[in-house]
Design a protein around this motif. Structure first.
Motif, PDB file in Angstrom:
ATOM      1  N   TYR A  33      56.614   9.075  22.172  1.00 18.90           N
ATOM      2  CA  TYR A  33      56.691   9.111  20.715  1.00 18.90           C
ATOM      3  C   TYR A  33      56.356  10.530  20.269  1.00 18.90           C
ATOM      4  O   TYR A  33      55.339  10.780  19.639  1.00 18.90           O
ATOM      5  N   GLN A  34      57.225  11.447  20.617  1.00 12.01           N
ATOM      6  CA  GLN A  34      57.023  12.857  20.299  1.00 12.01           C
ATOM      7  C   GLN A  34      57.269  13.084  18.808  1.00 12.01           C
ATOM      8  O   GLN A  34      58.331  12.766  18.285  1.00 12.01           O
ATOM      9  N   ILE A  35      56.290  13.630  18.122  1.00 11.05           N
ATOM     10  CA  ILE A  35      56.414  13.869  16.686  1.00 11.05           C
ATOM     11  C   ILE A  35      57.003  15.255  16.456  1.00 11.05           C
ATOM     12  O   ILE A  35      56.480  16.254  16.930  1.00 11.05           O
ATOM     13  N   ASP A  42      68.809  14.614  19.447  1.00  6.55           N
ATOM     14  CA  ASP A  42      67.521  15.227  19.137  1.00  6.55           C
ATOM     15  C   ASP A  42      66.820  15.455  20.466  1.00  6.55           C
ATOM     16  O   ASP A  42      66.397  14.502  21.129  1.00  6.55           O
ATOM     17  N   THR A  43      66.698  16.710  20.870  1.00  7.22           N
ATOM     18  CA  THR A  43      66.152  17.000  22.201  1.00  7.22           C
ATOM     19  C   THR A  43      64.631  16.859  22.244  1.00  7.22           C
ATOM     20  O   THR A  43      64.057  16.888  23.343  1.00  7.22           O
ATOM     21  N   VAL A  44      63.986  16.676  21.098  1.00  4.35           N
ATOM     22  CA  VAL A  44      62.531  16.455  21.078  1.00  4.35           C
ATOM     23  C   VAL A  44      62.209  14.978  21.258  1.00  4.35           C
ATOM     24  O   VAL A  44      61.374  14.602  22.080  1.00  4.35           O
ATOM     25  N   THR A  45      62.871  14.118  20.506  1.00  2.00           N
ATOM     26  CA  THR A  45      62.561  12.690  20.517  1.00  2.00           C
ATOM     27  C   THR A  45      63.360  11.909  21.559  1.00  2.00           C
ATOM     28  O   THR A  45      63.041  10.750  21.830  1.00  2.00           O
ATOM     29  N   ALA A  46      64.408  12.518  22.116  1.00  2.00           N
ATOM     30  CA  ALA A  46      65.334  11.847  23.049  1.00  2.00           C
ATOM     31  C   ALA A  46      66.120  10.741  22.349  1.00  2.00           C
ATOM     32  O   ALA A  46      66.597   9.802  23.000  1.00  2.00           O
ATOM     33  N   LEU A  47      66.274  10.855  21.043  1.00  2.40           N
ATOM     34  CA  LEU A  47      67.116   9.931  20.292  1.00  2.40           C
ATOM     35  C   LEU A  47      68.478  10.578  20.035  1.00  2.40           C
ATOM     36  O   LEU A  47      68.559  11.780  19.793  1.00  2.40           O
ATOM     37  N   MET A  48      69.533   9.786  20.078  1.00  2.31           N
ATOM     38  CA  MET A  48      70.871  10.247  19.720  1.00  2.31           C
ATOM     39  C   MET A  48      71.270   9.561  18.416  1.00  2.31           C
ATOM     40  O   MET A  48      71.009   8.373  18.222  1.00  2.31           O
ATOM     41  N   PRO A  72      62.073  21.085  15.235  1.00  4.02           N
ATOM     42  CA  PRO A  72      63.292  20.270  15.253  1.00  4.02           C
ATOM     43  C   PRO A  72      64.392  20.980  16.031  1.00  4.02           C
ATOM     44  O   PRO A  72      64.704  22.144  15.748  1.00  4.02           O
ATOM     45  N   THR A  73      64.955  20.288  17.007  1.00  2.00           N
ATOM     46  CA  THR A  73      65.987  20.883  17.852  1.00  2.00           C
ATOM     47  C   THR A  73      67.092  19.858  18.069  1.00  2.00           C
ATOM     48  O   THR A  73      66.846  18.791  18.652  1.00  2.00           O
ATOM     49  N   TYR A  74      68.296  20.186  17.607  1.00  2.00           N
ATOM     50  CA  TYR A  74      69.415  19.251  17.696  1.00  2.00           C
ATOM     51  C   TYR A  74      70.570  19.860  18.485  1.00  2.00           C
ATOM     52  O   TYR A  74      70.774  21.071  18.476  1.00  2.00           O
ATOM     53  N   ARG A  75      71.334  18.990  19.123  1.00  2.00           N
ATOM     54  CA  ARG A  75      72.549  19.405  19.833  1.00  2.00           C
ATOM     55  C   ARG A  75      73.723  18.606  19.272  1.00  2.00           C
ATOM     56  O   ARG A  75      73.744  17.381  19.318  1.00  2.00           O
TER      57      ARG A  75
END
Length: 419
Positions: free
Chosen positions: A25-27, A63-69, A51-54
């Motif tokens: 649960y990376q904030i 979202d490379t921080v939260t591992a959510l797509m 915040p880092t997005y691809r």
């Protein structure tokens, strides 16, 4: 750009890179980079995981921080029922496991360097939304269709366990135009409300807390790496006093306590609890929460300050808080002001940082949000943050443009379009 500096009492115990990589649960950092006035301990004085997005070039964003797509484009507004139904048939990017996000997943996308419009404005010039619109498609409300500029509410899958307004069933959403979480009636006398909807996949553990009672008056969330004080401040205080309270706190052998930022504080809200359904604050019962008597004399639970300023076109003298009890507002009915839970326990709004709440006896904003100013505090330490210096923006009574680095520059905007 936040830069490292020596801030004495703000020095923190950081997680190692290996421990950071294992957090489910990376904030994500709020991306607020300016401090407002001279007080130390503000959001901008701490930097977390940026915040880092691809952009995957297939209609999805990782979202490379939260591992959510995420789906990239919310399309046209739809009802809550339509949003729930759409998830099962969505095939964006070739994936078939999309879900409507929880309110904690959806809030991971908020960036608190946005600028809140005047609700009566009819132009989005000089505004900046509370989401990265260089990656996600975003549109303000369509004034030509009778909407307000601020009508950019995104729906979540999290329904309020109680009701709001006139006993309406309610779902939580994030407004990426004005930077708030509110509970919205799913249906009212005018019909079903419509929302934008983004969908998410991956990391099913995101938003799930793993609390451990350390038996020393602190609680660690092993999901986020944050350690919290078990008890709150017990009494309210204005925002400058809250910052000072945090800066001078020594407890459980540590002196690096801080006021949490908005995304940190939202991480410990328990959206399965409310005063009306569990007779408790919206937080795990491991925590101690001071009960209050609200403006109607009911037993209730407090608003809690964050260290995050809520910047608007009108002022930067408000700060973000979360309602762990009822989110009350004074609504007009039959020519009378009626106090009701307008947005639900777990909502995120803002109060003036200082002042006399008696001067706003019927609240402020379209729903007459109650104004307390003297809000409670729950302190946090640790996590993947480091202390930094930050540029200082003078506190202003009225601010027509965002400060440098906080949204005044022109930026390309992806417009929402049909999916």
């Amino acid at each position: 750009m936040k830069h490292v500096a020596t801030l004495g009492a703000l020095a923190l115990c950081l997680l190692s890179p290996s421990a950071l990589a294992e957090l489910p649960y990376q904030i994500v950092d709020t991306n607020q980079t300016s401090a407002y006035g001279q007080g130390l301990g503000q959001d901008a004085h701490f930097v977390g995981a940026s915040p880092t997005y691809r952009d995957n070039d297939d209609g999805t964003v990782s979202d490379t921080v939260t591992a959510l797509m995420w789906t990239q484009d919310p399309g046209e507004k739809i009802t809550y029922a339509e949003a729930v139904k759409r998830a099962s048939s969505l095939r964006t990017g070739g994936y078939n496991d999309w879900r409507l996000p929880t309110i904690k997943e959806l809030y991971s996308l908020i960036q608190l360097n946005g600028v809140d419009p005047d609700p009566k404005a009819n132009s989005s010039a000089n505004l900046r939304p509370f989401i990265d619109d260089s990656v996600f498609a975003f549109a303000y409300g369509d004034v030509s269709k009778g909407e307000r500029i601020i009508d950019a509410q995104y729906v979540s899958a999290t329904q309020y366990v109680s009701t709001t307004m006139n006993q309406n069933d309610t779902v939580f959403g994030v407004n990426f135009a004005d930077g708030r979480i509110k509970g919205y009636p799913i249906k009212n006398r005018r019909g079903e409300k419509t929302f934008f909807a983004l969908y998410v996949r991956g990391n099913p553990e995101y938003g799930q807390n793993q609390f451990v009672d350390n038996q020393d008056g602190t609680i660690t969330d092993e999901a986020t790496g944050l350690t919290w004080m078990k008890a709150d401040s017990g009494q309210g205080m204005d925002w400058p006093d809250a910052l000072a309270y945090a800066g001078s706190a020594t407890f459980a052998g540590h002196s690096d306590w801080r006021l949490p930022n908005a995304k940190e504080l939202q991480s410990i809200i328990d959206y399965s609890r409310s005063p009306d359904t569990t007779d408790s604050a919206a937080i795990d019962p491991l925590f101690e929460s001071t009960a209050i008597a609200n403006e109607a004399g009911q037993k209730d639970f407090a608003h809690y300050w964050t260290n995050t300023t809520h910047v608007s076109t009108r002022s930067n003298r408000a700060a973000t808080y979360f309602a762990f009890g009822r989110s009350l507002g004074w609504m007009g009915r039959d020519g009378q002001k009626q106090l009701m839970d307008v947005h639900g326990a777990g909502s995120q709004r803002s109060d003036p940082k200082t002042g006399d709440p008696a001067k706003l006896p019927f609240g402020r904003g379209p729903q007459g949000d109650v104004v307390r100013i003297n809000n409670l505090v729950r302190l946090v330490r640790g996590g993947a943050v480091e202390p930094v210096d930050a540029p200082i923006v003078e506190q202003s009574a009225r601010q027509r443009r965002a400060p440098p680095g906080e949204g005044s520059e022109a930026r390309p905007q992806r417009r929402a379009r049909s999916q």
